[in-house]
Design a protein around this motif. Structure first.
Motif, PDB file in Angstrom:
ATOM      1  N   LYS A  72       0.828  -1.197   0.000  1.00 42.20           N
ATOM      2  CA  LYS A  72       0.000   0.000   0.000  1.00 42.20           C
ATOM      3  C   LYS A  72       0.867   1.253   0.000  1.00 42.20           C
ATOM      4  CE  LYS A  72      -3.833   2.256   2.112  1.00 42.20           C
ATOM      5  NZ  LYS A  72      -4.754   2.384   3.213  1.00 42.20           N
ATOM      6  N   LEU A  78       3.766   1.604  -1.290  1.00 42.76           N
ATOM      7  CA  LEU A  78       4.312   1.774  -2.636  1.00 42.76           C
ATOM      8  C   LEU A  78       3.282   2.410  -3.567  1.00 42.76           C
ATOM      9  CD1 LEU A  78       6.932   0.008  -4.189  1.00 42.76           C
ATOM     10  CD2 LEU A  78       4.870  -0.506  -5.483  1.00 42.76           C
ATOM     11  N   LEU A  79       2.054   1.950  -3.457  1.00 38.74           N
ATOM     12  CA  LEU A  79       1.000   2.507  -4.309  1.00 38.74           C
ATOM     13  C   LEU A  79       0.720   3.956  -3.934  1.00 38.74           C
ATOM     14  CD1 LEU A  79      -1.514  -0.495  -4.461  1.00 38.74           C
ATOM     15  CD2 LEU A  79       0.069   0.247  -6.237  1.00 38.74           C
ATOM     16  N   GLN A 119       3.274   6.124  -5.440  1.00 36.22           N
ATOM     17  CA  GLN A 119       3.000   6.276  -6.864  1.00 36.22           C
ATOM     18  C   GLN A 119       1.917   7.318  -7.106  1.00 36.22           C
ATOM     19  OE1 GLN A 119       3.132   2.607  -8.666  1.00 36.22           O
ATOM     20  NE2 GLN A 119       2.692   3.322 -10.703  1.00 36.22           N
ATOM     21  N   PHE A 174      -7.495  -2.797  -4.708  1.00 36.47           N
ATOM     22  CA  PHE A 174      -6.123  -3.110  -5.144  1.00 36.47           C
ATOM     23  C   PHE A 174      -5.699  -4.536  -4.796  1.00 36.47           C
ATOM     24  CE2 PHE A 174      -4.478  -1.190  -1.080  1.00 36.47           C
ATOM     25  CZ  PHE A 174      -3.511  -2.125  -0.732  1.00 36.47           C
ATOM     26  N   ASN A 207       0.569  -1.761 -10.949  1.00 35.36           N
ATOM     27  CA  ASN A 207       0.707  -0.733  -9.908  1.00 35.36           C
ATOM     28  C   ASN A 207       0.063   0.580 -10.327  1.00 35.36           C
ATOM     29  OD1 ASN A 207       2.049  -2.468  -8.282  1.00 35.36           O
ATOM     30  ND2 ASN A 207       4.082  -1.630  -8.663  1.00 35.36           N
ATOM     31  N   SER A 237      -2.943   2.032  -8.121  1.00 33.00           N
ATOM     32  CA  SER A 237      -2.744   3.264  -7.353  1.00 33.00           C
ATOM     33  C   SER A 237      -3.897   4.244  -7.564  1.00 33.00           C
ATOM     34  CB  SER A 237      -1.410   3.915  -7.713  1.00 33.00           C
ATOM     35  OG  SER A 237      -1.428   4.374  -9.043  1.00 33.00           O
ATOM     36  N   LEU A 255      -6.610   4.375  -4.811  1.00 29.32           N
ATOM     37  CA  LEU A 255      -6.355   4.921  -3.478  1.00 29.32           C
ATOM     38  C   LEU A 255      -6.965   6.316  -3.420  1.00 29.32           C
ATOM     39  CD1 LEU A 255      -2.641   4.029  -2.699  1.00 29.32           C
ATOM     40  CD2 LEU A 255      -4.678   2.647  -2.435  1.00 29.32           C
TER      41      LEU A 255
END
Lengths: 604, 391
Positions: free
Chosen positions: A569, A571-572, A575, B326, B383, B387, B390
């Motif tokens: 998480k 890492l995301l 990003q 995710f 990824n 992402s 989020l």
């Protein structure tokens, strides 16, 4: 407050080449005159911006008033105005000088006269100031005070045989300086009874008091309740407080009269009402003429400044408005960029000035900025006879409409020890310099005179100069005028779309090299995306350089072990955060720092 | 609030047991594992049993349907020690009859007798860390075994009655070529394991490989180079092509299985089922609360079981939704839009306006039978897509 005897006032400043110890001497003067005890002294009292302390340079003129009991038994009031040393801040120097009656010239006992020593001392003489020299750093093993004294007399032509020999750092010889101030700086003139005539030499904004005007009273008296009028802007206001400058604080007093340096507050909310250089007078009993003020400074370098977060545009406007009050040499006007949105085209005195403003905006106003490549002002002569002053390369008219273009040229003086003459001449050659001549100041030191296009020195000329001379060269320049030149607009196309914020004007002969470097740099700065991204540099419709950002093919975190998802998480999130700092141009995401990378093109 | 409406049909639980020991740290490994004294192992087992008993008391209403012994190298422990632990779990928790009970094994630590013993004790799935069939590559990774030892161990496992075996392989290794990687895949396929995990090497900070190959590594010629990007891509695509052709289906980004042989335990992580981790540094998720045990051995051994829990977080609605997306997208079947709506009362499109459409538009996401899933291209850059979910 007891009436102050004008003959006991000394208004002066200190001028020097950068690093020759001006601020340290100022500190010693403040310390020795008892305004502060040694314990209260924070190193370099006058450099009170964080940025100034960090960089060890003075950016803003600062003032302080101290009291000195001289050997003749009399108490003298010293108004010391510290001035910036860097060539970019000549304007600030000029403002401070107008508030003074004399100047101390500090010269390094080892290095002797440098380019800015000359520039600043001539500036002081231009203002009709009495200048006396002080030889600093005499404790250095390489100090040669006698040689330097001779140099001062030969090169500048002011008397130096009795110049105090001091070490500001160690507090050596400071007494001599204080006595010299009393003896050599003239007392101010003017009469308390004349109509008020005061020069605004600086101002700052305080959220409680409004604008605080820093002024030198030339004639008359001002006190609380005086209805003042700014002669240029016509604004009027009632004085709420008058006072003088303690170290880092304002000390209110009853009145300020002719010959004094101090501040005024008058609940002025609009920063534009108090232009630096304007004359303050009594609205009910105005003086006849305004003071000459300052020569208006012209910005030399322009660049676009954009808030990283588009929603912060109003904050940027407020910040610029407040900074301008504090720094009249900054100017700005709104502009829009396809790539960057709403922002401002800002004008600066030089690249250091630009960097300082950028850092101040970021630190003091907490703004995250995107800055475009700096540009000088080009004169574009169109076929129809119109002449455009171009500050933003994007606005260059179609080449078919242009008859010719002119670029600003500077006269540069470079002082260097003889062993580096060759490499410095080479550098000037590379930067399209025209050699004018060379004079030997002594056997090992010479002054090189060149004409250089301003756009060749705004990027990194100073750094290059220092690195090629191991730090021994010093440099000063003044604008000479405009000259016709073969200039082209270099456009950058990312994924075949022109990015307006990356365009710049360059000499035709260096366009290929610049274009290539720019493409290489951008290739490193733009992260891989889902598709291949061509980066091209073009002059008109001709592509002169190309690089490619390969398509991102893999971005997977394979392992996620034992149900511990926190690292994944994080890492995301990282990003996602990175994505926020991107600008969408077409369908390509460009990191904000890519726009600024063009500033550092020549650093490697 | 529609609390827990339709959240689960029955109260299931997964149990993870961490054995943080290994004979030698592999050069790429950043997991919580180390070489330790025999005494530490003994102390650890005592404490672990205490933790198991303690946890079992709390989860008496739960039915455990998967148990996973991971490491480190669990098989570094004696067969008796491992079967003791499993026995304790089986007798203190409610473990279903047909539960999936996995143990990870290093080929250098599995004798015929040990495997027999483990199978007898109730372990029914074996996960063998092979990584490569090339002994030079194995040595370069710091593995303690050879390919021959692996083959021997593999057959021993079959003989012992393990009919559900996973083999780990890795690509993008130092000195590896697409040819040598192809050779690894072919040799593994010849053995017909039920499950293959194929990872691409990631150079993690804090490992010996980071010093050699990481961002700030000095270039030292004596180590074999990492494959070029082109070569690495080739290996990556090869994995998918070769394994799919051999009848293994990719059900998760790095995992392939024969029909009905997916790892139930690992699927639980992606579907956010309840799981509790026992042992040093083990993570847990229970009814939307996440926590982790301490990762310091001394603390684990000395503190009371309630005290070594760290980072306890009750997940907010947004965090639950983020995780749903995710984690769920790691599975090739993707996430169920219907399940999302049942759990959170809003549709994915409402919560993430425009995002699904954007990625369907550029071909990274697909929609099939009410599920949103990564396309093949999307998996490669997962990824980037994940992402976006989020907040």
């Amino acid at each position: 407050m007891a009436h102050i005897d004008k003959s006991k006032i000394r208004n002066f400043c200190i001028v020097a080449h950068i690093d020759h110890g001006k601020s340290t001497l100022a500190d010693r003067i403040i310390e020795k005159t008892g305004l502060l005890t040694s314990r209260e002294m924070q190193a370099q009292v006058l450099d009170n911006m964080d940025l100034e302390r960090e960089r060890g340079i003075t950016i803003k003129a600062q003032s302080v008033r101290t009291v000195y009991k001289a050997k003749d038994g009399e108490e003298y009031i010293f108004n010391l105005i510290d001035t910036p040393g860097h060539v970019d801040f000549n304007y600030e120097v000029s403002r401070s000088l107008a508030a003074c009656d004399g100047a101390i010239l500090v010269v390094d006992a080892a290095q002797g006269i440098e380019a800015q020593t000359l520039a600043n001392v001539y500036l002081a003489l231009d203002h009709n100031l009495d200048v006396f020299p002080v030889i600093n750093k005499i404790d250095l093993p390489s100090a040669e005070p006698d040689r330097v004294k001779e140099e001062i007399e030969d090169v500048i032509g002011i008397e130096a045989h009795d110049a105090p020999l001091i070490s500001a750092k160690n507090g050596l010889g400071i007494e001599d300086v204080l006595e010299a101030i009393v003896a050599k700086i003239p007392a101010p003139g003017g009469s308390d009874d004349n109509p008020l005539q005061a020069l605004i030499f600086d101002s700052i904004y305080d959220s409680y008091k409004g604008v605080i005007i820093f002024c030198r009273i030339m004639e008359g008296t001002v006190r609380k309740g005086t209805k003042i009028k700014m002669m240029a802007t016509g604004a009027t206001a009632d004085v709420v407080e008058a006072g003088y400058f303690g170290a880092g604080q304002f000390i209110p007093c009853e009145e300020l009269s002719a010959g004094m340096v101090g501040y005024l507050t008058a609940s002025i909310k609009n920063v534009k009402d108090t232009a630096v250089g304007d004359t303050v007078t009594d609205a009910d009993r105005p003086c006849k003429d305004p003071l000459p003020g300052y020569k208006k400074v012209n910005s030399m370098v322009y660049c676009g400044m954009y808030p990283a977060d588009g929603a912060k545009y109003p904050d940027l406007r407020d910040a610029l408005e407040k900074l301008q009050l504090n720094d009249a040499s900054l100017n700005y006007e709104p502009e829009t960029s396809v790539a960057l949105g709403f922002g401002y085209r800002c004008g600066f005195l030089g690249l250091l000035h630009l960097e300082i403003i950028q850092e101040r905006l970021e630190r003091e106003y907490n703004l995250d900025l995107v800055t475009t490549a700096p540009s000088v002002i080009y004169k574009v002569h169109k076929n129809n006879g119109d002449v455009i002053e171009l500050t933003n390369p994007t606005n260059l008219p179609d080449p078919s409409e242009i008859e010719y273009m002119e670029e600003p040229i500077v006269s540069a003086e470079i002082m260097v020890t003889t062993e580096y003459i060759g490499s410095i001449m080479e550098l000037c050659q590379e930067r399209r310099g025209v050699y004018l001549g060379m004079e030997y100041m002594e056997a090992t030191r010479a002054t090189l005179r060149y004409e250089l296009p301003l756009n060749e020195i705004i990027y990194d000329f100073f750094d290059a100069l220092k690195s090629r001379s191991k730090g021994y060269a010093s440099f000063d320049y003044s604008i000479k005028g405009y000259s016709r030149s073969d200039l082209v607009k270099l456009d950058i196309l990312i994924n075949r779309e022109e990015v307006d914020a990356l365009s710049f004007i360059v000499h035709k002969d260096t366009s290929y090299e610049r274009g290539r470097k720019m493409c290489e740099k951008l290739k490193d700065e733009i992260p891989r995306q889902l598709f291949e991204i061509p980066i091209q540099a073009a002059v008109g419709s001709k592509v002169i350089a190309r690089e490619t950002v390969k398509a991102m093919r893999k971005d997977v975190l394979a392992k996620c072990y034992g149900g511990d998802i926190t690292r994944k998480k994080k890492l995301l999130e990282k990003q996602k955060e990175g994505k926020k700092r991107m600008r969408q141009v077409g369908n390509v995401e460009i990191p904000q720092k890519a726009f600024m990378s063009v500033l550092k093109l020549d650093s490697d | 609030m529609e609390e827990k409406k339709g959240c689960r049909e029955q109260r299931q639980l997964s149990i993870y047991v961490h054995i943080p020991f290994c004979r030698q740290k592999c050069y790429y490994c950043d997991f919580l594992s180390a070489r330790v004294q025999e005494q530490t192992k003994k102390d650890y087992l005592i404490k672990l049993k205490e933790e198991i008993r303690c946890a079992a008391d709390k989860y008496q209403d739960e039915i455990a349907d998967t148990v996973f012994f991971g490491g480190g190298t669990p098989t570094l422990l004696q067969a008796e020690e491992l079967s003791d632990l499993l026995y304790l779990i089986k007798t203190s928790f409610h473990v279903t009859e047909n539960a999936e009970i996995t143990i990870e094994a290093n080929p250098g630590t599995i004798s015929r007798e040990k495997l027999n013993h483990l199978r007898q004790a109730g372990f029914n799935r074996l996960s063998i860390g092979l990584q490569s069939t090339n002994d030079r590559e194995l040595k370069e990774l710091g593995r303690i075994h050879t390919y021959d030892e692996f083959v021997e161990g593999y057959h021993a496992a079959r003989t012992a009655g393990f009919d559900n075996v996973n083999v780990d392989v890795m690509s993008a290794l130092p000195g590896q070529t697409s040819d040598s990687y192809c050779d690894t895949l072919m040799k593994v396929l010849a053995l017909h394991p039920e499950h293959i995990s194929a990872y691409s090497l990631i150079i993690e900070e804090g490992t010996l490989f980071w010093d050699r190959y990481g961002d700030n590594a000095k270039v030292l010629e004596k180590y074999p180079a990492l494959p070029t990007e082109e070569e690495e891509r080739k290996m990556y695509q090869m994995t998918d092509t070769i394994l799919e052709k051999a009848g293994y289906h990719r059900y998760e980004i790095s995992n392939y299985a024969l029909k009905d042989k997916e790892c139930k335990h690992n699927n639980g992580y992606w579907e956010r089922k309840n799981y509790i981790g026992l042992g040093l540094g083990a993570s847990s998720l229970y009814e939307n609360t996440r926590w982790k045990n301490t990762d310091t051995m001394e603390a684990y051994l000395t503190l009371a079981t309630e005290q070594f829990v760290c980072d306890k977080t009750v997940l907010k609605k947004e965090e639950q939704m983020e995780e749903f997306m995710f984690l769920g997208l790691r599975l090739t079947q993707g996430v169920s839009m219907e399940k999302f709506q049942t759990e959170f009362g809003r549709t994915i499109q409402e919560v993430y306006p425009g995002i699904v459409e954007k990625y369907i538009g550029n071909g990274l996401l697909n929609v099939q039978n009410e599920r949103i899933l990564l396309s093949k291209k999307g998996i490669d850059v997962s990824n980037l897509v994940m992402s976006e979910f989020l907040f």
